[in-house]
Design an enzyme around this catalytic site. Structure first.
Site, PDB file in Angstrom:
ATOM      1  N   LYS A 270      19.224  56.087  46.778  1.00  0.00           N
ATOM      2  CA  LYS A 270      18.922  57.274  45.976  1.00  0.00           C
ATOM      3  C   LYS A 270      19.644  57.170  44.631  1.00  0.00           C
ATOM      4  O   LYS A 270      20.856  57.030  44.581  1.00  0.00           O
ATOM      5  CB  LYS A 270      19.375  58.537  46.732  1.00  0.00           C
ATOM      6  CG  LYS A 270      19.233  59.845  45.944  1.00  0.00           C
ATOM      7  CD  LYS A 270      19.638  61.063  46.768  1.00  0.00           C
ATOM      8  CE  LYS A 270      19.616  62.349  45.937  1.00  0.00           C
ATOM      9  NZ  LYS A 270      20.074  63.530  46.699  1.00  0.00           N
ATOM     10  N   LYS A 282      21.858  74.892  41.639  1.00  0.00           N
ATOM     11  CA  LYS A 282      23.084  74.932  42.438  1.00  0.00           C
ATOM     12  C   LYS A 282      24.096  75.882  41.803  1.00  0.00           C
ATOM     13  O   LYS A 282      24.042  76.120  40.595  1.00  0.00           O
ATOM     14  CB  LYS A 282      23.729  73.533  42.471  1.00  0.00           C
ATOM     15  CG  LYS A 282      22.989  72.509  43.300  1.00  0.00           C
ATOM     16  CD  LYS A 282      23.718  71.172  43.257  1.00  0.00           C
ATOM     17  CE  LYS A 282      22.992  70.131  44.081  1.00  0.00           C
ATOM     18  NZ  LYS A 282      22.957  70.422  45.522  1.00  0.00           N
ATOM     19  N   ARG A 356      15.007  63.510  49.156  1.00  0.00           N
ATOM     20  CA  ARG A 356      13.997  63.053  50.121  1.00  0.00           C
ATOM     21  C   ARG A 356      12.653  62.829  49.428  1.00  0.00           C
ATOM     22  O   ARG A 356      11.846  62.018  49.886  1.00  0.00           O
ATOM     23  CB  ARG A 356      13.894  64.058  51.272  1.00  0.00           C
ATOM     24  CG  ARG A 356      13.420  65.420  50.882  1.00  0.00           C
ATOM     25  CD  ARG A 356      13.774  66.492  51.908  1.00  0.00           C
ATOM     26  NE  ARG A 356      15.195  66.862  51.864  1.00  0.00           N
ATOM     27  CZ  ARG A 356      15.770  67.765  52.653  1.00  0.00           C
ATOM     28  NH1 ARG A 356      15.050  68.386  53.570  1.00  0.00           N
ATOM     29  NH2 ARG A 356      17.052  68.043  52.536  1.00  0.00           N
TER      30      ARG A 356
HETATM   31  N1  BES Z   1      22.613  65.742  46.443  1.00  0.00           N
HETATM   32  C1  BES Z   1      22.531  66.855  47.303  1.00  0.00           C
HETATM   33  C2  BES Z   1      23.367  66.686  48.564  1.00  0.00           C
HETATM   34  C3  BES Z   1      24.853  66.630  48.422  1.00  0.00           C
HETATM   35  C4  BES Z   1      25.598  67.753  48.682  1.00  0.00           C
HETATM   36  C5  BES Z   1      25.507  65.475  48.096  1.00  0.00           C
HETATM   37  C6  BES Z   1      26.972  67.705  48.599  1.00  0.00           C
HETATM   38  C7  BES Z   1      26.883  65.416  48.000  1.00  0.00           C
HETATM   39  C8  BES Z   1      27.618  66.532  48.258  1.00  0.00           C
HETATM   40  C9  BES Z   1      21.088  67.068  47.726  1.00  0.00           C
HETATM   41  O1  BES Z   1      20.135  66.763  46.782  1.00  0.00           O
HETATM   42  C10 BES Z   1      20.945  68.517  48.020  1.00  0.00           C
HETATM   43  O2  BES Z   1      21.037  69.297  47.129  1.00  0.00           O
HETATM   44  N2  BES Z   1      20.728  68.838  49.287  1.00  0.00           N
HETATM   45  C11 BES Z   1      20.575  70.175  49.702  1.00  0.00           C
HETATM   46  C12 BES Z   1      19.383  70.243  50.622  1.00  0.00           C
HETATM   47  C13 BES Z   1      18.903  71.631  50.899  1.00  0.00           C
HETATM   48  C14 BES Z   1      18.337  72.258  49.656  1.00  0.00           C
HETATM   49  C15 BES Z   1      17.863  71.568  51.989  1.00  0.00           C
HETATM   50  C16 BES Z   1      21.837  70.607  50.425  1.00  0.00           C
HETATM   51  O3  BES Z   1      22.446  69.777  51.126  1.00  0.00           O
HETATM   52  O4  BES Z   1      22.232  71.738  50.256  1.00  0.00           O
HETATM   53 ZN    ZN Z   2      20.628  65.404  45.379  1.00  0.00          ZN
HETATM   54 MN    MN Z   3      19.712  68.413  45.515  1.00  0.00          MN
END
Ligand code: BES
Ligand code: ZN
Ligand code: MN
Length: 502
Positions: A270, A282, A356
């Site tokens: 990724k 976020k 994803r």
């Molecule tokens: N890059 C993030 C995941 C992440 C979170 C990496 C914390 C490192 C530290 C990913 O793209 C993301 O935002 N995932 C979401 C998914 C959710 C929206 C279903 C998450 O984990 O909150």
């Molecule tokens: Zn991400």
């Molecule tokens: Mn994300």
């Protein structure tokens, strides 16, 4: 820093510092440490008896022989309990010793190869681990520090000499040390890419870095832009990218030593150079950490570099979809439907579940090679960090023998993985009313539903997914070869797995 291997006896070295070791609970050290003790008239045994030197893992004692041997200082590094000894303890002990040398202002020292004697490890592997630990302990990311005192001011190590007493071990130790050097260089590069702020490490800069590496290491390189993506039908990657002014790149590296069209191993990373969450933005607290969202891509770049440097006799492909995820007037939105490369359609529930999406196109692309296996690494879900903590990656796999290979490699490199389920029953959580699937599965089991989503794009090949959201970036140092910040997690693991592939 230079690493040199020579035959000799450590107690005869004329140098600023020699490094020997001690297992916890040993009262009468043997081998090289025993020889040094003898030369020092039993000083080490005396210190052990007094309880001043215990041999606890990474504990350091410095002795001053005052002419009893040629070296100016003797450093004893603890290896911990013999029952718990393994390659990672070598990595750690070597790193602890190297750091201490540096803080003493020593630029050159000689060391024995921890673990190759009484430790009972394979000498080549021990030398590799020693090289990795020594080099990686010196890592700092200082590129953007312009003021002297905010920079690391200690001396730079110039030369470390591995002293081997047995002639037969020279060749394997030299080979292991060289491999360790190659691996450490790639891990450092991967750490740099992850630590690099997102205004420097944009998708096109990542592609440039990969191109430069490919050129110097003899890999085939290709970077697809938006037009190529459109004609291929990479609608998921394009969807994520459309909110950013930075063009996306789909980076393809190929190592093909025999130039044959044999089924390759495909490594996928990724490459989200910055993840703001997009329209599903976020919270601003901690958002700066989302520059690490290309940690999987960096690991694939690093692994490809080593695979080329070590001339691994196997075809390996590296794929890195790279983009930013930003909110803007052109950004993709919740409710949008995207069409991935395989033709499957995806309803976007959260624009923050972008990883994803870009991986679905990369997996679809990987399937075209009919690979031996495809392994993706991604900082994919916070849920995985909740489940396993920051030290381990979640391992999801549709093929038990592939999972076993990854677990075996993980034992050697000590990059922890833990197998997680791909229960078909949970697929209902990503069912959509308007498309083939949706991109989030709700609050519970978030790492699993993310992996299940990916599995739908990898049905035609042995596939493994490593969720590295935890170990890609750490706030606190856990081992002395890994300072806080980017870890380069995955480079060593992938290299080990590919080297061991038979
Ligand atoms: N890059 C993030 C995941 C992440 C979170 C990496 C914390 C490192 C530290 C990913 O793209 C993301 O935002 N995932 C979401 C998914 C959710 C929206 C279903 C998450 O984990 O909150
Ligand atoms: Zn991400
Ligand atoms: Mn994300």
């Amino acid at each position: 820093m230079n690493l040199e291997v020579k035959r000799g006896a450590i107690q005869d070295e004329q140098t600023e510092l020699i490094v020997v070791n001690l297992f916890e609970g040993v009262a009468e050290p043997g081998g090289a440490t025993g020889a040094v003790d003898k030369a020092l008239g039993g000083q080490i045994r005396e210190l052990i008896a007094a309880g001043d030197v215990k041999g606890k893992l990474n504990d350091i004692s410095v002795l001053y022989p005052r002419g009893a041997i040629s070296a100016k200082r003797v450093l004893i590094v603890g290896l911990g309990k013999q029952e718990q000894f393994n390659l990672d303890k070598v990595r750690q002990a070597a790193a602890a010793a190297a750091r201490k040398a540096r803080s003493l202002g020593v630029t050159r020292y000689s060391t024995i190869v921890h673990g190759a004697g009484a430790g009972g490890l394979n000498p080549s592997q021990a030398a590799q681990a020693l090289a990795e630990g020594t080099y990686l302990s010196q890592y700092r990311f200082t590129q953007h520090m312009t003021e002297k005192d905010s920079k690391e001011t200690g001396v730079e190590l110039e030369k470390v000499t591995l002293v081997v007493s047995n002639e037969d071990l020279i060749a394997p130790v030299r080979e292991g040390a060289w491999a360790g050097e190659q691996i450490a260089a790639a891990v450092k590069w991967a750490r740099d890419l992850v630590n690099q702020p997102a205004n420097y490490a944009t998708p096109s800069v990542l592609a440039d870095e990969a191109r430069r590496m490919a050129k110097s290491h003899g890999l085939k390189f290709q970077a697809l832009g938006p037009a190529d993506m459109r004609s291929l039908g990479m609608g998921a990657l394009l969807g994520v990218a459309q909110g950013s002014d930075q063009e996306p790149r789909f980076i393809i590296l190929e190592h093909n030593p025999r130039g044959e069209d044999t089924p390759p191993i495909v490594l996928i990373g990724k490459g989200l150079t910055f993840d703001s969450g997009g329209i599903s933005i976020k919270p601003s607290d901690g958002m700066e950490k989302m520059k690490d969202d290309m940690g999987g891509g960096a690991a694939v770049f690093g692994a490809m570099q080593v695979i080329a440097a070590l001339k691994v006799p196997r075809r390996v492909i590296g794929l890195v979809p790279a983009t930013e995820n930003l909110p803007s007037g052109s950004a993709y939105k919740p409710g949008d439907v995207l069409k991935a490369l395989t033709g499957k359609t995806i309803e976007v529930i959260s624009t923050d579940a972008e990883g994803r999406l870009i991986l679905s196109d990369a997996l679809g692309y990987a399937q075209r090679y009919q690979p031996l296996a495809a392994i993706d690494l991604a900082t994919l879900t916070g849920a995985c960090v909740v489940a396993l903590g920051i030290q381990a990656a979640g391992l999801f796999c549709n093929d038990d023998s592939l999972a076993a290979r990854i677990e075996a490699a993980s034992k050697v490199t000590d990059e922890k993985v833990w197998r997680m389920p791909l229960w078909e029953e949970y697929t209902k959580l990503i069912k959509s009313d308007v498309a083939d699937m949706k991109n989030t599965g709700g609050r519970w089991g978030g790492a699993i539903t993310a992996a299940l989503f990916l599995s739908k794009f990898a049905e035609k090949m042995p596939w493994a997914h490593l969720d590295i959201a935890g170990p890609a970036l750490i706030d606190e140092e856990e081992v002395p070869y890994q300072p806080r910040g980017a870890t380069g997690y995955g480079v060593r693991l992938l290299v080990q797995m590919v080297r061991d592939w038979t």
